[in-house]
Design a protein around this motif. Structure first.
Motif, PDB file in Angstrom:
ATOM      1  N   GLY A 146       1.119  -1.322   0.294  1.00  0.00           N
ATOM      2  CA  GLY A 146       0.197   0.078   0.303  1.00  0.00           C
ATOM      3  C   GLY A 146       0.960   1.349   0.210  1.00  0.00           C
ATOM      4  N   PRO A 147       0.112   2.720  -0.286  1.00  0.00           N
ATOM      5  CA  PRO A 147       0.814   3.274  -0.917  1.00  0.00           C
ATOM      6  C   PRO A 147       2.194   4.243   0.563  1.00  0.00           C
ATOM      7  CG  PRO A 147      -1.206   4.259  -0.440  1.00  0.00           C
ATOM      8  CD  PRO A 147      -1.056   2.875  -0.497  1.00  0.00           C
ATOM      9  N   HIS A 148       0.982   4.156   2.088  1.00  0.00           N
ATOM     10  CA  HIS A 148       1.232   4.326   2.744  1.00  0.00           C
ATOM     11  C   HIS A 148       3.218   3.565   3.413  1.00  0.00           C
ATOM     12  CE1 HIS A 148      -2.582   6.618   3.760  1.00  0.00           C
ATOM     13  NE2 HIS A 148      -1.790   7.174   3.862  1.00  0.00           N
ATOM     14  N   LEU A 149       2.725   2.288   4.162  1.00  0.00           N
ATOM     15  CA  LEU A 149       4.296   1.458   4.279  1.00  0.00           C
ATOM     16  C   LEU A 149       4.702   1.272   2.842  1.00  0.00           C
ATOM     17  CD1 LEU A 149       2.580  -2.127   5.004  1.00  0.00           C
ATOM     18  CD2 LEU A 149       3.134  -0.589   6.409  1.00  0.00           C
ATOM     19  N   SER A 150       4.407   1.828   1.274  1.00  0.00           N
ATOM     20  CA  SER A 150       5.278   1.902   0.597  1.00  0.00           C
ATOM     21  C   SER A 150       6.184   3.441   0.368  1.00  0.00           C
ATOM     22  CB  SER A 150       4.953   2.018  -0.689  1.00  0.00           C
ATOM     23  OG  SER A 150       4.577   1.310  -1.422  1.00  0.00           O
ATOM     24  N   LEU A 151       5.145   4.276   1.454  1.00  0.00           N
ATOM     25  CA  LEU A 151       6.195   5.938   1.451  1.00  0.00           C
ATOM     26  C   LEU A 151       7.566   5.658   2.410  1.00  0.00           C
ATOM     27  CD1 LEU A 151       6.670   8.510   1.356  1.00  0.00           C
ATOM     28  CD2 LEU A 151       4.785   9.107   3.192  1.00  0.00           C
ATOM     29  N   LEU A 152       7.258   4.742   3.990  1.00  0.00           N
ATOM     30  CA  LEU A 152       8.292   4.001   5.232  1.00  0.00           C
ATOM     31  C   LEU A 152       8.943   3.357   4.298  1.00  0.00           C
ATOM     32  CD1 LEU A 152       5.863   3.437   7.769  1.00  0.00           C
ATOM     33  CD2 LEU A 152       6.550   5.610   7.335  1.00  0.00           C
ATOM     34  N   LEU A 153       8.426   2.811   3.648  1.00  0.00           N
ATOM     35  CA  LEU A 153      10.067   1.793   3.236  1.00  0.00           C
ATOM     36  C   LEU A 153      11.199   2.535   2.262  1.00  0.00           C
ATOM     37  CD1 LEU A 153      11.085  -0.651   2.337  1.00  0.00           C
ATOM     38  CD2 LEU A 153      10.090  -0.987   0.408  1.00  0.00           C
ATOM     39  N   GLY A 154      10.391   4.061   1.748  1.00  0.00           N
ATOM     40  CA  GLY A 154      11.259   4.734   0.529  1.00  0.00           C
ATOM     41  C   GLY A 154      11.928   6.004   1.216  1.00  0.00           C
ATOM     42  N   LEU A 155      11.038   6.434   2.285  1.00  0.00           N
ATOM     43  CA  LEU A 155      12.089   6.773   3.232  1.00  0.00           C
ATOM     44  C   LEU A 155      13.501   6.734   4.046  1.00  0.00           C
ATOM     45  CD1 LEU A 155       8.692   8.987   4.769  1.00  0.00           C
ATOM     46  CD2 LEU A 155      10.657   9.822   2.727  1.00  0.00           C
ATOM     47  N   GLY A 156      12.808   5.264   4.239  1.00  0.00           N
ATOM     48  CA  GLY A 156      13.909   4.500   5.307  1.00  0.00           C
ATOM     49  C   GLY A 156      14.985   4.266   3.701  1.00  0.00           C
ATOM     50  N   CYS A 157      14.906   3.968   3.072  1.00  0.00           N
ATOM     51  CA  CYS A 157      16.029   3.437   1.907  1.00  0.00           C
ATOM     52  C   CYS A 157      16.565   4.734   1.419  1.00  0.00           C
ATOM     53  CB  CYS A 157      15.224   2.861   0.132  1.00  0.00           C
ATOM     54  SG  CYS A 157      14.373   1.582   0.291  1.00  0.00           S
ATOM     55  N   TYR A 158      15.518   6.121   1.756  1.00  0.00           N
ATOM     56  CA  TYR A 158      16.425   7.899   1.231  1.00  0.00           C
ATOM     57  C   TYR A 158      17.657   7.507   2.315  1.00  0.00           C
ATOM     58  CZ  TYR A 158      16.414  12.271   0.900  1.00  0.00           C
ATOM     59  OH  TYR A 158      17.329  13.040   0.888  1.00  0.00           O
ATOM     60  N   VAL A 159      16.882   7.265   3.639  1.00  0.00           N
ATOM     61  CA  VAL A 159      17.644   7.645   5.198  1.00  0.00           C
ATOM     62  C   VAL A 159      19.098   7.104   4.779  1.00  0.00           C
ATOM     63  CG1 VAL A 159      17.624   7.514   7.379  1.00  0.00           C
ATOM     64  CG2 VAL A 159      16.007   8.196   6.052  1.00  0.00           C
ATOM     65  N   VAL A 160      19.176   5.699   4.668  1.00  0.00           N
ATOM     66  CA  VAL A 160      20.459   4.698   4.186  1.00  0.00           C
ATOM     67  C   VAL A 160      21.705   5.266   3.556  1.00  0.00           C
ATOM     68  CG1 VAL A 160      21.037   2.425   3.697  1.00  0.00           C
ATOM     69  CG2 VAL A 160      19.213   2.439   5.561  1.00  0.00           C
ATOM     70  N   GLU A 161      20.412   5.395   1.972  1.00  0.00           N
ATOM     71  CA  GLU A 161      21.472   5.731   1.013  1.00  0.00           C
ATOM     72  C   GLU A 161      22.203   7.388   1.487  1.00  0.00           C
ATOM     73  OE1 GLU A 161      21.100   4.127  -3.375  1.00  0.00           O
ATOM     74  OE2 GLU A 161      19.026   4.672  -2.580  1.00  0.00           O
ATOM     75  N   ARG A 162      21.433   7.832   2.009  1.00  0.00           N
ATOM     76  CA  ARG A 162      22.298   9.300   2.017  1.00  0.00           C
ATOM     77  C   ARG A 162      23.588   9.294   3.241  1.00  0.00           C
ATOM     78  NH1 ARG A 162      19.555  14.086   5.289  1.00  0.00           N
ATOM     79  NH2 ARG A 162      21.377  14.684   4.800  1.00  0.00           N
ATOM     80  N   ARG A 163      23.634   8.008   4.311  1.00  0.00           N
ATOM     81  CA  ARG A 163      24.434   7.393   4.982  1.00  0.00           C
ATOM     82  C   ARG A 163      25.711   6.615   4.491  1.00  0.00           C
ATOM     83  NH1 ARG A 163      23.285   9.054  10.014  1.00  0.00           N
ATOM     84  NH2 ARG A 163      21.181   9.862  10.341  1.00  0.00           N
ATOM     85  N   THR A 164      24.618   5.842   3.579  1.00  0.00           N
ATOM     86  CA  THR A 164      25.827   4.793   2.747  1.00  0.00           C
ATOM     87  C   THR A 164      26.254   4.933   1.450  1.00  0.00           C
ATOM     88  OG1 THR A 164      24.321   3.157   3.408  1.00  0.00           O
ATOM     89  CG2 THR A 164      25.311   3.926   5.048  1.00  0.00           C
ATOM     90  N   GLY A 165      25.749   5.234   0.850  1.00  0.00           N
ATOM     91  CA  GLY A 165      25.289   5.677  -0.465  1.00  0.00           C
ATOM     92  C   GLY A 165      25.946   6.530  -1.574  1.00  0.00           C
ATOM     93  N   ASP A 166      25.164   6.371  -2.105  1.00  0.00           N
ATOM     94  CA  ASP A 166      24.835   7.612  -3.140  1.00  0.00           C
ATOM     95  C   ASP A 166      23.748   8.582  -2.928  1.00  0.00           C
ATOM     96  OD1 ASP A 166      25.159   9.526  -5.076  1.00  0.00           O
ATOM     97  OD2 ASP A 166      24.892   8.513  -6.865  1.00  0.00           O
ATOM     98  N   PRO A 167      24.213   9.760  -2.251  1.00  0.00           N
ATOM     99  CA  PRO A 167      23.122  10.628  -1.533  1.00  0.00           C
ATOM    100  C   PRO A 167      22.122  11.365  -2.718  1.00  0.00           C
ATOM    101  CG  PRO A 167      25.071  11.311  -0.928  1.00  0.00           C
ATOM    102  CD  PRO A 167      25.402  10.074  -2.001  1.00  0.00           C
ATOM    103  N   VAL A 168      22.642  11.674  -4.310  1.00  0.00           N
ATOM    104  CA  VAL A 168      22.440  12.230  -5.481  1.00  0.00           C
ATOM    105  C   VAL A 168      21.185  11.168  -6.137  1.00  0.00           C
ATOM    106  CG1 VAL A 168      22.367  13.579  -6.821  1.00  0.00           C
ATOM    107  CG2 VAL A 168      23.920  14.252  -4.527  1.00  0.00           C
ATOM    108  N   HIS A 169      22.539  10.188  -6.240  1.00  0.00           N
ATOM    109  CA  HIS A 169      21.816   9.093  -7.248  1.00  0.00           C
ATOM    110  C   HIS A 169      21.280   7.832  -6.761  1.00  0.00           C
ATOM    111  CE1 HIS A 169      21.994  12.051 -10.012  1.00  0.00           C
ATOM    112  NE2 HIS A 169      23.170  12.446 -10.594  1.00  0.00           N
ATOM    113  N   THR A 170      20.107   7.653  -6.119  1.00  0.00           N
ATOM    114  CA  THR A 170      19.552   6.916  -4.756  1.00  0.00           C
ATOM    115  C   THR A 170      19.483   5.454  -5.871  1.00  0.00           C
ATOM    116  OG1 THR A 170      17.237   8.020  -5.024  1.00  0.00           O
ATOM    117  CG2 THR A 170      18.952   7.918  -3.592  1.00  0.00           C
ATOM    118  N   GLN A 171      19.282   4.449  -5.235  1.00  0.00           N
ATOM    119  CA  GLN A 171      19.224   3.296  -6.780  1.00  0.00           C
ATOM    120  C   GLN A 171      18.414   2.666  -4.870  1.00  0.00           C
ATOM    121  OE1 GLN A 171      22.331   1.676  -8.386  1.00  0.00           O
ATOM    122  NE2 GLN A 171      23.569   2.851  -8.085  1.00  0.00           N
TER     123      GLN A 171
END
Length: 296
Positions: A146-171
């Motif tokens: 669903g959209p709400h769980l998807s949003l939480l998952l997507g935001l979690g991915c963003y936080v992880v990549e900001r710290r460990t990956g490419d914060p500009v071109h997220t994958q």
């Protein structure tokens, strides 16, 4: 840059109100460098800024939104939950909605849509449709989520990549099933449809309702691509306008120039109450553009 010093393509990253930095930057850099890209891609609030920039309505956009935020004292109105819960249902509710829609807890969606329509009128839309192609990126939630769980998952991915990956071109989010879709603004036949498309690219519940495009649920396109170079076909020399201050910004290469705010942006992403911070953010963009132009 091309031989005449311009860029073939421009990318507007997302970032909510932080994107007023992009608008301030464009207001100085575009006339100084004669920026006339043949293609533009944008995501989330970057879509609204791209529309304003291509229409040369930067100051108008800032003035409108500063006035709107000056009239809005809060970013959340929790007591509207009670009004919604007590609202009548059925035919009476439908009749009342036509006169006075049920107030929302978050004012962002209505203010955002009003701002888009204040900047892009019918004449403006025709200019956008006849100018450089503007592609706006939407995110599609993973299948079965669903959209709400998807949003939480997507935001979690963003936080992880900001710290460990490419914060500009997220994958990471795409690897977990998020889809990305680029929609051309030329498809829009009315300012209202263009507003729908910009809001679809910016869909972030609960600040906005859950939205649909082409009959399917969408979420903020930044979850899939925060700086959507991928939406461009053979872009050539590309200027990528970010909206967040990075300790270490991506380095330019032979085909891409990344520009980010030189210091932390004064306004936060979903702050719709602070006109003075919007002005400061816009002014920071202007100063950064002056510094950039000076070395070109």
């Amino acid at each position: 840059m091309t031989a005449d010093g311009s860029f073939d393509a421009v990318v507007f990253a997302g970032g909510g109100c932080r994107c007023f930095w992009q608008l301030g930057f464009w207001s100085v850099a575009a006339p100084a460098l004669q920026l006339r890209p043949r293609m533009v891609s944008a995501v989330s609030a970057g879509c609204a800024m791209a529309c304003a920039a291509l229409l040369d309505r930067c100051q108008l956009t800032l003035d409108h939104f500063m006035a709107a935020t000056a009239r809005n004292p809060k970013n959340v109105y929790p007591w509207n939950l009670l009004r919604t819960a007590r609202a009548p249902t059925g035919a009476l509710h439908s009749a009342l909605q036509s006169v006075s829609p049920t107030p929302r807890v978050f004012p962002h969606h209505a203010m955002y849509r009003e701002a888009i329509l204040a900047v892009v009128d019918a004449a403006g839309l025709e200019r956008l449709r006849s100018g450089p192609e503007l592609r706006m990126v939407l995110a599609r939630p993973p299948a079965g989520l669903g959209p709400h769980l998807s949003l939480l998952l997507g935001l979690g991915c963003y936080v992880v990549e900001r710290r460990t990956g490419d914060p500009v071109h997220t994958q990471l989010a795409r690897r977990l099933g998020f889809g990305a879709e680029a929609v051309s603004g030329r498809r829009c036949r009315s300012p209202e449809e263009l507003a729908d498309l910009v809001l679809a690219s910016s869909c972030t519940p609960p600040f906005t309702p859950v939205l649909r495009w082409d009959g399917r649920t969408v979420l903020d396109g930044s979850l899939a691509h925060s700086a959507p170079v991928c939406a461009l076909d053979h872009p050539g020399r590309t200027l990528i306008l970010l909206s967040r201050h990075y300790g270490t910004a991506p380095r330019p290469d032979s085909s891409r120039v990344y520009l980010a705010p030189s210091s932390p942006v004064p306004v936060s992403k979903w702050d719709y109450t602070s006109p003075q911070l919007l002005q400061q953010t816009y002014d920071l963009g202007r100063r950064d553009a002056e510094a950039f132009v000076a070395v070109q």
